[in-house]
Motif scaffolding. Structure first.
Motif, PDB file in Angstrom:
ATOM      1  N   ASP A 143      -0.311  19.574  -6.846  1.00  0.00           N
ATOM      2  CA  ASP A 143       0.715  18.579  -6.536  1.00  0.00           C
ATOM      3  C   ASP A 143       0.096  17.190  -6.364  1.00  0.00           C
ATOM      4  N   HIS A 165       0.719  13.848  -8.659  1.00  0.00           N
ATOM      5  CA  HIS A 165       1.254  12.577  -8.183  1.00  0.00           C
ATOM      6  C   HIS A 165       0.379  11.385  -8.562  1.00  0.00           C
ATOM      7  N   THR A 201       0.877  10.096 -11.955  1.00  0.00           N
ATOM      8  CA  THR A 201       2.040   9.246 -12.228  1.00  0.00           C
ATOM      9  C   THR A 201       1.816   7.826 -11.719  1.00  0.00           C
ATOM     10  N   SER A 232       1.638   3.847  -2.381  1.00  0.00           N
ATOM     11  CA  SER A 232       2.404   4.968  -2.934  1.00  0.00           C
ATOM     12  C   SER A 232       1.706   6.293  -2.654  1.00  0.00           C
ATOM     13  N   ILE A 233       0.382   6.310  -2.793  1.00  0.00           N
ATOM     14  CA  ILE A 233      -0.392   7.526  -2.540  1.00  0.00           C
ATOM     15  C   ILE A 233      -0.314   7.914  -1.066  1.00  0.00           C
ATOM     16  N   HIS A 253       2.986   9.432  -0.380  1.00  0.00           N
ATOM     17  CA  HIS A 253       3.091  10.800  -0.890  1.00  0.00           C
ATOM     18  C   HIS A 253       2.412  11.788   0.054  1.00  0.00           C
TER      19      HIS A 253
END
Lengths: 190, 190
Positions: A63, A67, A70, A84-85, A88
């Motif tokens: 997973d 991510h 992307t 963003s990381i 997540h």
DNA sequence: GTCTATAACATGATAGAC
DNA sequence: GTCTATCATGTTATAGAC
């Protein structure tokens, strides 16, 4: 309940127990008791204790790589990518706390084949993360702190979020999403 | 070799094995084999596997509390105190890598009494660390980031230093002592 | 202090009845 | 799909010889 749901149920329950007591300290009898069946019955759904562990660890590892794949090609600043990381990690920690804990604590107990696979996924993730930092530093979006220390410091905190998330009454998810990136990226000192 | 040295030797060897394979995965036979004696002979020096674990975990936990107790009353800025604590973590990680790893991974396997003791030492340490941050923020020496997130983020990185220290060929202790405080306190962004 | 021998029990996993 | 029964092995720990 069909076979897949039952298997899923076993894996979820195992993750909960592995997290609480550690992989080796959980016997198949413990796991069966928690499911309300006998140990022998587990083997209709899974083939071994090892398989359960691999299922847990590799699903999370995949997973994370999924991510970051992307995020990397997006036409946004390094800081946005890092944020963003971080988000997540926070979300996955909230949704799959037991799996995260299990991955962190028990990957060492994977058999040789799965351990190699896990470590290569982890290495891949770190390399992609490192590259984001490298580009950010090269563009002067980020300070020039030793890159391995930066990779280690940030990823360690993110990996271990689950420990702290258990005390989630202390702070909301929303605050976490604003203040954790501030701490990790801006630092404490002006 | 007198009794104390032999005992010490057993504890050091145990820490090495516990780190490598995890507490539960190390049998008394493994430990004895590593020492070149029989399992039964271990019991001339220690009273149980549990006692070895407690000895390892509590010695490190007490060391950390001891150090922060010397830092807290000093008449220096909060940032200096935090830097001193970070340096102490780095030094202890370098000197007692196996003990640190063992404390982090295996404290969960302490018996109830020692687990309670360990957790209270840990709580005490976190409270003292939190207080340093609180004072620093009140005096505007530090940014006002959610205090629990700050405590968690910094202590997590420090606790897990040993993982990364294994790859110490990548960076010197000296660089670590300058760049880790920068990362944790100044952050990546200007 | 270390050894051999052994007690007393827990473990992961399987075979075969229902 | 679950059960009972069982296996081979591993576990912590101790007793007693040397």
């Amino acid at each position: 309940m069909n076979k897949n749901n039952r298997r899923e149920d076993i894996v979820l329950t195992a993750a909960k127990l592995f997290r609480k007591k550690g992989y080796n300290a959980v016997s198949m009898r413990d796991l069966a008791a928690e499911m309300g069946i006998k140990a022998a019955s587990l083997y209709n759904h899974i083939s071994s204790k090892q398989e359960i562990l691999a299922s847990i660890v590799l699903s999370v590892a995949k997973d994370f790589v999924g991510h970051i794949d992307t995020v990397v090609p997006q036409p946004i600043a390094s800081i946005e990518k890092l944020t963003s990381i971080i988000h997540h990690h926070i979300e996955l920690t909230a949704e799959q706390t037991d799996f995260l804990a299990c991955m962190n604590n028990d990957w060492i107990h994977l058999d040789e084949e799965n351990k190699t696979l896990y470590l290569s996924l982890r290495k891949e993730y770190e390399a992609k993360f490192r590259e984001i930092l490298r580009v950010g530093m090269a563009k002067n979006e980020l300070k020039n702190i030793h890159i391995e220390i930066s990779v280690f410091g940030i990823l360690t905190t993110l990996r271990t979020l689950y420990v702290w998330y258990a005390k989630k009454d202390v702070v909301s998810l929303k605050t976490l999403k604003t203040d954790l990136p501030r701490l990790l990226l801006d630092g404490l000192i002006d």
